[in-house]
Structure formats: structure tokens, C-alpha cells
Design a protein around this motif. Structure first.
Motif, PDB file in Angstrom:
ATOM      1  N   PRO A   1     -28.144 -39.961  80.355  1.00 25.31           N
ATOM      2  CA  PRO A   1     -26.715 -39.285  81.083  1.00 25.31           C
ATOM      3  C   PRO A   1     -26.669 -37.721  80.265  1.00 25.31           C
ATOM      4  O   PRO A   1     -26.906 -37.744  79.014  1.00 25.31           O
ATOM      5  CB  PRO A   1     -25.717 -39.966  80.697  1.00 25.31           C
ATOM      6  N   GLU A   2     -26.264 -36.858  81.008  1.00 26.27           N
ATOM      7  CA  GLU A   2     -25.925 -35.423  80.090  1.00 26.27           C
ATOM      8  C   GLU A   2     -24.674 -35.537  79.474  1.00 26.27           C
ATOM      9  O   GLU A   2     -24.446 -34.976  78.433  1.00 26.27           O
ATOM     10  CB  GLU A   2     -25.811 -34.360  81.334  1.00 26.27           C
ATOM     11  N   ARG A   3     -23.625 -36.477  80.179  1.00 27.57           N
ATOM     12  CA  ARG A   3     -22.373 -36.533  79.777  1.00 27.57           C
ATOM     13  C   ARG A   3     -22.041 -37.740  78.825  1.00 27.57           C
ATOM     14  O   ARG A   3     -22.595 -38.667  79.101  1.00 27.57           O
ATOM     15  CB  ARG A   3     -21.448 -36.176  80.689  1.00 27.57           C
ATOM     16  N   LEU A   4     -21.112 -37.611  77.745  1.00 26.46           N
ATOM     17  CA  LEU A   4     -20.938 -38.659  76.797  1.00 26.46           C
ATOM     18  C   LEU A   4     -20.220 -39.673  77.754  1.00 26.46           C
ATOM     19  O   LEU A   4     -19.313 -39.836  78.749  1.00 26.46           O
ATOM     20  CB  LEU A   4     -19.851 -37.944  75.945  1.00 26.46           C
ATOM     21  N   GLN A   5     -20.850 -40.887  77.475  1.00 23.99           N
ATOM     22  CA  GLN A   5     -20.165 -42.215  78.166  1.00 23.99           C
ATOM     23  C   GLN A   5     -19.377 -42.898  77.377  1.00 23.99           C
ATOM     24  O   GLN A   5     -19.399 -42.998  75.957  1.00 23.99           O
ATOM     25  CB  GLN A   5     -21.750 -42.903  78.438  1.00 23.99           C
ATOM     26  N   GLU A   6     -18.588 -43.943  77.754  1.00 25.96           N
ATOM     27  CA  GLU A   6     -17.704 -44.950  77.223  1.00 25.96           C
ATOM     28  C   GLU A   6     -17.661 -46.259  77.773  1.00 25.96           C
ATOM     29  O   GLU A   6     -17.972 -46.254  79.065  1.00 25.96           O
ATOM     30  CB  GLU A   6     -16.060 -43.812  77.083  1.00 25.96           C
ATOM     31  N   ALA A   7     -17.077 -47.017  77.175  1.00 18.03           N
ATOM     32  CA  ALA A   7     -16.902 -48.404  77.558  1.00 18.03           C
ATOM     33  C   ALA A   7     -16.055 -49.231  76.790  1.00 18.03           C
ATOM     34  O   ALA A   7     -15.679 -48.535  75.598  1.00 18.03           O
ATOM     35  CB  ALA A   7     -18.230 -49.257  77.889  1.00 18.03           C
ATOM     36  N   LYS A   8     -15.231 -50.140  77.061  1.00 18.44           N
ATOM     37  CA  LYS A   8     -14.522 -50.842  76.301  1.00 18.44           C
ATOM     38  C   LYS A   8     -15.108 -52.242  76.020  1.00 18.44           C
ATOM     39  O   LYS A   8     -15.822 -52.958  76.926  1.00 18.44           O
ATOM     40  CB  LYS A   8     -13.093 -51.061  77.184  1.00 18.44           C
ATOM     41  N   VAL A   9     -14.977 -52.742  74.852  1.00 23.76           N
ATOM     42  CA  VAL A   9     -15.554 -53.986  74.357  1.00 23.76           C
ATOM     43  C   VAL A   9     -14.296 -54.855  73.563  1.00 23.76           C
ATOM     44  O   VAL A   9     -13.646 -54.382  72.920  1.00 23.76           O
ATOM     45  CB  VAL A   9     -16.617 -53.783  73.395  1.00 23.76           C
ATOM     46  N   LEU A  10     -14.485 -55.996  73.891  1.00 27.06           N
ATOM     47  CA  LEU A  10     -13.445 -56.956  73.348  1.00 27.06           C
ATOM     48  C   LEU A  10     -13.644 -57.311  71.890  1.00 27.06           C
ATOM     49  O   LEU A  10     -14.950 -57.981  71.612  1.00 27.06           O
ATOM     50  CB  LEU A  10     -13.170 -58.273  74.121  1.00 27.06           C
ATOM     51  N   VAL A  11     -13.076 -57.120  70.815  1.00 25.06           N
ATOM     52  CA  VAL A  11     -13.314 -57.631  69.547  1.00 25.06           C
ATOM     53  C   VAL A  11     -12.839 -59.169  69.240  1.00 25.06           C
ATOM     54  O   VAL A  11     -11.703 -59.492  69.807  1.00 25.06           O
ATOM     55  CB  VAL A  11     -12.241 -56.992  68.419  1.00 25.06           C
TER      56      VAL A  11
ATOM     57  N   ILE B   1     -25.076 -46.420  76.503  1.00 25.30           N
ATOM     58  CA  ILE B   1     -23.727 -47.365  76.694  1.00 25.30           C
ATOM     59  C   ILE B   1     -23.767 -48.232  78.017  1.00 25.30           C
ATOM     60  O   ILE B   1     -24.065 -47.594  79.150  1.00 25.30           O
ATOM     61  CB  ILE B   1     -22.363 -46.418  76.816  1.00 25.30           C
ATOM     62  N   ILE B   2     -24.007 -49.374  78.003  1.00 23.52           N
ATOM     63  CA  ILE B   2     -24.313 -50.304  79.046  1.00 23.52           C
ATOM     64  C   ILE B   2     -23.155 -50.421  79.919  1.00 23.52           C
ATOM     65  O   ILE B   2     -21.919 -50.990  79.416  1.00 23.52           O
ATOM     66  CB  ILE B   2     -25.023 -51.691  78.635  1.00 23.52           C
ATOM     67  N   HIS B   3     -23.195 -50.309  81.283  1.00 18.71           N
ATOM     68  CA  HIS B   3     -21.981 -50.239  82.271  1.00 18.71           C
ATOM     69  C   HIS B   3     -20.660 -49.573  81.768  1.00 18.71           C
ATOM     70  O   HIS B   3     -19.632 -50.116  82.038  1.00 18.71           O
ATOM     71  CB  HIS B   3     -21.771 -51.605  82.328  1.00 18.71           C
ATOM     72  N   GLY B   4     -20.978 -48.380  81.320  1.00 17.58           N
ATOM     73  CA  GLY B   4     -19.924 -47.591  80.847  1.00 17.58           C
ATOM     74  C   GLY B   4     -19.510 -46.601  82.035  1.00 17.58           C
ATOM     75  O   GLY B   4     -20.366 -46.664  83.163  1.00 17.58           O
ATOM     76  N   HIS B   5     -18.995 -45.356  81.659  1.00 19.13           N
ATOM     77  CA  HIS B   5     -18.794 -44.317  82.695  1.00 19.13           C
ATOM     78  C   HIS B   5     -18.339 -43.047  81.856  1.00 19.13           C
ATOM     79  O   HIS B   5     -18.189 -43.182  80.723  1.00 19.13           O
ATOM     80  CB  HIS B   5     -17.474 -44.559  83.589  1.00 19.13           C
ATOM     81  N   PRO B   6     -18.648 -41.893  82.606  1.00 18.55           N
ATOM     82  CA  PRO B   6     -18.751 -40.595  81.666  1.00 18.55           C
ATOM     83  C   PRO B   6     -17.125 -40.263  81.198  1.00 18.55           C
ATOM     84  O   PRO B   6     -16.140 -40.799  81.940  1.00 18.55           O
ATOM     85  CB  PRO B   6     -18.865 -39.699  82.839  1.00 18.55           C
ATOM     86  N   THR B   7     -17.127 -39.919  79.958  1.00 27.52           N
ATOM     87  CA  THR B   7     -15.856 -39.482  79.671  1.00 27.52           C
ATOM     88  C   THR B   7     -15.359 -38.115  80.265  1.00 27.52           C
ATOM     89  O   THR B   7     -16.035 -37.450  80.886  1.00 27.52           O
ATOM     90  CB  THR B   7     -15.816 -39.274  77.888  1.00 27.52           C
ATOM     91  N   SER B   8     -14.026 -37.824  79.976  1.00 28.06           N
ATOM     92  CA  SER B   8     -13.509 -36.855  80.563  1.00 28.06           C
ATOM     93  C   SER B   8     -13.814 -35.535  79.331  1.00 28.06           C
ATOM     94  O   SER B   8     -13.751 -35.644  78.183  1.00 28.06           O
ATOM     95  CB  SER B   8     -12.018 -36.446  80.700  1.00 28.06           C
ATOM     96  N   ARG B   9     -14.039 -34.077  79.825  1.00 28.20           N
ATOM     97  CA  ARG B   9     -14.431 -33.041  79.079  1.00 28.20           C
ATOM     98  C   ARG B   9     -13.050 -32.909  78.009  1.00 28.20           C
ATOM     99  O   ARG B   9     -11.739 -33.082  78.313  1.00 28.20           O
ATOM    100  CB  ARG B   9     -14.273 -31.610  79.766  1.00 28.20           C
TER     101      ARG B   9
END
Length: 279
Positions: A178-188, A34-42
Motif C-alpha cells: 500500500p502507498e498509505r500507512l495501514q493500521e489494525a487492532k490486536v488483542l493483548v 498489516i494483515i486485514h488492516g485499513h488505511p490510517t487518516s492523514r
């Protein structure tokens, strides 16, 4: 004193496995980041799936050493949806499915064998039909986790910033998974806008509704995120709207990522699960 030689052998066999399993995807399939994302919360994303191949392929246990290569989403207690290109030409007996993980290296993550692998009629050239279903091997009455609901056929995500999730490299061309799941937002973006953004030499479905376009700025999915979910909101609830399919590079400015349009395959998904439900 033999550590260097042993590591070289391990690396050699790992590369051979990756080549055999098609992990070295062409540029047009999304890579594992995931490019330029951040870790999700547990516990935030319980429907996320990691498709993995067994490094010790001769064993049938779900506890052997495995490696992540694609994503997916749990859509029913025993059913996972992913991309066809993640499963085509693969031996399902050598695949494992990790559901609901946050920390990839947590030894307590739930990992399942595959009962059935059902791939839609997929055209590797046009990328149309890039969807597959996996039925997990579960004990009677068991659920693999909390499923993500499917977007209804009349849902229109155009103009919405939707959620993509996955594991892999945090930056292009760097092996820092990353060890932890990443997330990001993308515009449809609308189909009309997408046709203008994607050059005609690429396999965009310009005459049908099998694909969704999202992104085109700094956030994006890449190889290994393939098969993972594009989740959009309706009335405050996230719904599975797309499946990571292909793209032109990763986070290429002005080029959206391309996702399988789940709404286009609702009849196939529901009829396939019904025809293969557990007795």
C-alpha cells in the motif's frame, strides 16, 4: 526497445541488495504487511517510522532512492526505537529513517540520516532483547516529529485491543504494497494464555517478561512491519507498549504475534538516551 533488458537488470540488482541486507527474513520474523488492516487518516499516526536502505548506497544524501524494509517509532525529538533484528548486521551509513509519513511515495516526506545506532544485547536464537535505538542526525534544536510516549513499568495492557501500524503487502503471498500507512487492532493476551497458544518449539520467553503476545485471529503484523509500534491506551492516550518482533506465519489462526515488551527495557532506553544526548 531496450526496456525489458533494463528492467531485468534493475530487478537483478534489487534482489541482490535485498539478499545482502537480509530482507529475505526467515519465517519467524514478521514481514512487511498489516494483515486485514485499513488505511490510517492523514496526520493520524505522526510517530510512525519507516526504516529504509539506500538503493544508491555510495551516496550520503538523505534524498537518494530508498526502499522500505522495517518499521519503528519516534519516542523523543531525535530518537527512534525499533527491533534489533532490523538493524543488526546493517551498516547505519546505508540506512535512512522516514518519520511521520502517510503516503509512502510523497516526495515531501521527511527523511533523516542516522547519527548513532545502539543495539541491545540481542540473542538471535531466543529472540530476547529484540530492541534497538536510533539517534537521528538533526540540526540544532530540530525535532523529527511528534513522539509516542513510553508505557510506564506498572502499565498492564492485558485484555486491551491495541493498535499496530505499518506498510507492506495487504494480503499474504501478494506483492501489493500500500502507498498509505495501514493500521489494525490486536488483542493483548496474558502470558499464561500465550504459553498455551505458542508451541514449545518456538522461542517464546516462557520464564521472563521480555515479550508480549497479541492477536491470534485475522489481524496481524508481518515481515517489514518488524520494529513497528504496538500502541495501547491508558486514560485515552496511546503509549508505546510493544515492538513488532516475530511470529509464526502471518495472521495464523490461534497463533499470536510476538512483540518486544517495551516496559522491560525502560531503564536501558532512558539511560542510553541520557548517555548519548546532544550537547
Amino acid at each position: 526497445m531496450f526496456r525489458g533488458r533494463n528492467m531485468s537488470l534493475i530487478l537483478f540488482f534489487y534482489i541482490m541488495i535485498c539478499v545482502d541486507w537480509g530482507i529475505t527474513k526467515s519465517f519467524s520474523n514478521h514481514d512487511s504487511r498489516i494483515i486485514h488492516g485499513h488505511p490510517t487518516s492523514r496526520g493520524e499516526i505522526e510517530y510512525q517510522v519507516s526504516l529504509q536502505f539506500a538503493l544508491e548506497a555510495s551516496r550520503e544524501s538523505s534524498n537518494e532512492r530508498t526502499a522500505h524494509y522495517c518499521g519503528g517509532a519516534l519516542i523523543a525529538p531525535e530518537w527512534v526505537v525499533t527491533a534489533a533484528h532490523c538493524t543488526i548486521h546493517k551498516d547505519s551509513k546505508k540506512l535512512r529513517v522516514m518519520v511521520g509519513a502517510w503516503d509512502m511515495h510523497n516526495k515531501n516526506n521527511s527523511k533523516y540520516l542516522i547519527d548513532k545506532l545502539i543495539i541491545h544485547d540481542y540473542d538471535e536464537k531466543t529472540k530476547i532483547g529484540d530492541i534497538a535505538l536510533i539517534k537521528l542526525k538533526l540540526e540544532g534544536g530540530q525535532s523529527a516529529g511528534t513522539p509516542l510516549k513510553l508505557a510506564p513499568s506498572d502499565f498492564d495492557p492485558t485484555g486491551q485491543s491495541c493498535l499496530i501500524t505499518g506498510w507492506g503487502h495487504l494480503k499474504s503471498h501478494e506483492n501489493n504494497d500500500p502507498e498509505r500507512l495501514q493500521e489494525a487492532k490486536v488483542l493483548v493476551v496474558s502470558p499464561e494464555t500465550c504459553k498455551k497458544m505458542v508451541p514449545t518449539k518456538f522461542p517464546l520467553d516462557r520464564h521472563g517478561s521480555s515479550m508480549i503476545c497479541a492477536g491470534g485471529s485475522t489481524e496481524d503484523a508481518c515481515q517489514g512491519d518488524s520494529g513497528g509500534p504496538l500502541a495501547c491506551q491508558k486514560d485515552g492516550e496511546y503509549l508505546l507498549t510493544g515492538i513488532v518482533s516475530w511470529g509464526v506465519g502471518c495472521a495464523t489462526e490461534g497463533m499470536p504475534g510476538i512483540y518486544t515488551n517495551v516496559r522491560n527495557y525502560l531503564d536501558w532506553i532512558n539511560s542510553t538516551m541520557e548517555a548519548n544526548k546532544s550537547s
